[in-house]
Design an enzyme around this catalytic site. Structure first.
Site, PDB file in Angstrom:
ATOM      1  N   ASP A 185      87.581   0.810  33.752  1.00  0.00           N
ATOM      2  CA  ASP A 185      88.673   1.548  33.106  1.00  0.00           C
ATOM      3  C   ASP A 185      88.276   1.861  31.668  1.00  0.00           C
ATOM      4  O   ASP A 185      87.834   0.970  30.942  1.00  0.00           O
ATOM      5  CB  ASP A 185      89.930   0.670  33.146  1.00  0.00           C
ATOM      6  CG  ASP A 185      91.157   1.412  32.674  1.00  0.00           C
ATOM      7  OD1 ASP A 185      91.952   1.832  33.528  1.00  0.00           O
ATOM      8  OD2 ASP A 185      91.309   1.579  31.446  1.00  0.00           O
ATOM      9  N   LEU A 186      88.421   3.123  31.272  1.00  0.00           N
ATOM     10  CA  LEU A 186      88.022   3.498  29.907  1.00  0.00           C
ATOM     11  C   LEU A 186      89.034   2.936  28.905  1.00  0.00           C
ATOM     12  O   LEU A 186      90.239   2.931  29.176  1.00  0.00           O
ATOM     13  CB  LEU A 186      87.925   5.019  29.779  1.00  0.00           C
ATOM     14  CG  LEU A 186      86.876   5.667  30.695  1.00  0.00           C
ATOM     15  CD1 LEU A 186      86.793   7.156  30.429  1.00  0.00           C
ATOM     16  CD2 LEU A 186      85.513   5.030  30.489  1.00  0.00           C
ATOM     17  N   ASP A 188      91.633   7.661  34.213  1.00  0.00           N
ATOM     18  CA  ASP A 188      90.371   7.220  33.604  1.00  0.00           C
ATOM     19  C   ASP A 188      89.866   5.961  34.308  1.00  0.00           C
ATOM     20  O   ASP A 188      89.247   5.109  33.691  1.00  0.00           O
ATOM     21  CB  ASP A 188      90.555   6.975  32.102  1.00  0.00           C
ATOM     22  CG  ASP A 188      91.614   5.915  31.822  1.00  0.00           C
ATOM     23  OD1 ASP A 188      92.344   5.557  32.756  1.00  0.00           O
ATOM     24  OD2 ASP A 188      91.709   5.446  30.677  1.00  0.00           O
TER      25      ASP A 188
END
Ligand code: C2E
Ligand code: CA
Ligand code: CA
Length: 631
Positions: A232-233, A275
């Protein structure tokens, strides 16, 4: 006259003559009759032959009509493939002259330039009559005399002629339109299939394809060697907000490529959310192995992307989980990787967390907590306490804020909202909980009025989930009307950290705030000063007031910057005629300092800690001097 004896017959000459003549006549007659009959038979036979011949001729004419006018090409070949005869359609399809092809094998001229066979192969060609394959329809890419290509559908039949020789009869059909349509449809369905299983933006497989892949992998997993990384960004939203969506898209594409190029071919990377990416590692031996893969990804992602002369860096957090042999489904594994990711985010981001035994224990406790909380919300077992708000100018209590508390049914432990609200949010019940909080607040407001405190205001906290609840405003108005409450004495507190979107006044939450205000309610911006865009919200949202966050208020006596910020915020709100409440006031000096700054309303332990519902009226009825209560 002579007499003659013929057996019993005894006759004279004249009789003989007579009989001879008569006999001759008879014979002649018989002969004539015979001839006549024969003639008739002959004529009949001739007629039949004539009929037969004309049948044959008619058949031949029909045959010729068919063969010459069919749109299929027809070839008669010997078994060496040499053309003995062909119809016009064949010449038309092939765009050749009959005279040019008689005696030649079509292999010499019908194949595309790049597929021509060597002369010796053509020379050696011979039909194999026993080859069943030849009798089926076959499709060939052929080339016409003018060089154009087409799809030729061929069928061959073998026949022995009256001369005892074997012949091949070839039927050809130009099926280019059908084949091209088929190819187009195949291509289209291939494209549709790709679109259904791949993410449009990054080109990597999507959530559906990931689930398919991992379900299959887990079904075949005999030794617990399926590893899952949930990536996960960390600051994607900031990139989107600061540099725009094109930059965000570029970061996502870059992330997908970077992850893909850091993996083995047999591993899968998929984008399963905004994301969020997942990586499935087949043949992962252990959590250590996954940690190494994850670390490699983090390193690769720590190189910034240059986009439109800007340097965009979006680091990631990763949660990793390993399958257990033969007893897992995709949802379980994803839940574990998810939980590990949540831990990675909690422990500072930019790192990888492994779902090991210790994490498993914590996960089990949290899952139990989530189940208990869901039950508590369902059965109305969440408690609500009330914290007073005081007006410093007249020393009066002007209202209360409703705050959730949860007493665990088994342990008796009182959980604070900070502990259980994130779990409630995770299980998607925050809107439900806030709806109960709202109704409890209104009930309390009505009961306070009935106890002789009709002017007491009442606040409740509204999460984005409550604001987005389709029944929120209707139920609020219905409950207010049912208890005959004054709308202006009801305050809805919305968090400043809420996502009001780029244009707060046009966002859906901005619209709800406007609707609430128009309906006559008061809307306060909560925790003012800790979000990013407090001042811009002041300008764009139609607010009744703000609550300055405790983190600022609590250090105005010790921190000069906090002091200045709070003073300016109070000044600004007074200028804009927006009410202001200072939260977290724990002592008299802070209260007096705020008063000097122009803030009249305060909330905090110095006035009172939150009170259980049953303590509110007794507390109000007691001496109204400020006091500290223990909750
Ligand atoms: P909040 O809305 O800012 O509420 C004030 C919080 O500060 C309350 O914590 C209160 O107990 C605490 N507080 C008040 N005065 C003082 C003080 O002088 N010193 C200190 N140290 N703390 C003080 P609480 O009750 O733990 O609530 C925490 C947050 O949880 C609330 O912050 C609110 O954002 C949220 N919350 C509480 N109940 C609900 C609810 O029913 N729904 C939603 N959506 N959020 C809620
Ligand atoms: Ca609040
Ligand atoms: Ca607050």
């Amino acid at each position: 006259m002579q007499n003659h004896t013929f057996g019993i017959w005894h006759v004279t000459n004249s009789t003989i003559i007579f009989f001879s003549t008569f006999g001759a006549v008879l014979l002649c007659g018989a002969a004539v009759f015979h001839l006549f009959a024969q003639n008739r038979m002959l004529r009949q036979r001739m007629g039949a032959i004539q009929d037969h011949t004309s049948d044959i001729l008619r058949d031949l004419t029909h045959l010729r009509l068919c063969v010459e006018n069919t749109s299929d090409g027809i070839l008669l070949q010997d078994l060496k493939g040499r053309i003995l005869w062909c119809n016009n359609a064949y010449c038309d399809i092939m765009k050749v002259l009959r005279s040019d092809i008689i005696g030649r094998n079509p292999l010499e001229f019908a194949l595309p330039d790049n597929a021509r066979l060597p002369p010796e192969v053509i020379e050696a060609f011979e039909y194999d009559k026993s080859d069943e394959q030849l009798k089926k329809l076959q499709l060939f890419r052929n080339q016409r005399g003018d060089g154009s290509l087409f799809w030729n559908q061929l069928s061959v039949a073998f026949q022995t002629g009256s001369d005892g020789r074997d012949y091949a009869i070839l039927i050809c059909r130009d099926v280019s339109t059908q084949v091209e349509r088929e190819h187009y449809l195949e291509d289209l369905s291939g494209r549709l299939e790709h679109e259904a299983t791949h993410d449009n933006l990054t080109g990597v497989p999507n959530r559906a394809a990931f689930l398919d892949f991992i379900e299959t992998a887990l079904k075949e997993d005999r030794d617990g060697s399926v590893g899952l990384l949930h990536v996960d960004l960390d600051n994607f939203k900031t990139i989107n907000d600061t540099h725009g969506h094109s930059a965000g898209d570029a970061v996502l594409r870059h992330t997908a490529q970077t992850i893909r190029s850091s993996l083995r071919k047999s591993d899968l990377v998929a984008r399963i959310g905004g994301d969020e990416f997942v990586v499935v590692c087949l043949g992962s031996e252990s959590l250590d192995y996954l940690e190494a893969v994850g670390q490699r990804l983090l390193d690769a992602l720590s190189t910034p992307l240059t986009w439109s002369d800007r340097s965009l860096l979006s680091e990631a957090s990763i949660g990793a989980a390993q399958s257990e042999a033969g007893c897992m489904n995709a949802e379980d594994l994803l839940n574990k990787a998810d939980f590990a990711l949540y831990e990675a985010k909690r422990s500072g981001r930019g790192c990888i967390e492994l779902y090991d035994a210790a994490l498993h224990n914590r996960h089990a406790i949290e899952m139990q907590l989530a189940a208990d909380l869901a039950e508590a919300i369902d059965t109305g077992a969440i408690d609500f306490w009330f914290q007073p708000i005081k007006n410093l100018w007249n020393d009066q209590i002007v209202g209360f804020e409703t705050l959730a508390r949860w007493v665990h049914p088994d342990t008796g432990r009182v959980y604070s909202p900070a502990e259980f609200l994130p779990v409630v949010e995770d299980i998607g019940l925050l809107g439900e909980l806030d709806m109960i909080s709202m109704l409890t607040a209104l009930e309390k407001k009505a009961s306070l009025a009935a106890s002789g405190f009709p002017d007491m205001r009442m606040s409740f906290n509204a999460s984005p989930e409550l604001l987005a609840h389709p029944d929120f405003i209707n139920r609020l108005i219905w409950a207010v009307e049912a208890s005959n409450l004054d709308r202006h004495q009801i305050t809805i507190e919305v968090l400043e950290t809420n996502n009001f979107g780029d244009a707060a006044e046009t966002s859906s939450q901005g619209a709800i705030i406007r609707d609430l205000k128009q309906a006559g309610f008061r809307v306060f911006l909560d925790d003012f000063g800790v979000g990013f865009a407090g001042l811009s919200h002041l300008a764009t949202l139609d607010l009744s007031g703000v609550k300055i966050d405790r983190s600022l208020v609590s250090c105005i006596l010790t921190d000069d910057v906090s002091f200045k910020i709070v003073r300016k915020a109070i000044e600004l709100c007074n200028d804009l005629s927006i009410a202001i409440v200072a939260e977290g006031v724990e002592d008299e000096t802070t209260a007096k300092t705020l008063q000097k700054m122009g803030c009249s309303l305060i909330q905090g332990y110095w006035v009172s800690r939150p009170l259980p519902a049953s303590d509110v009226v007794p507390w109000l009825a007691e001496d109204s001097a400020p006091r500290v209560r223990i909750s």
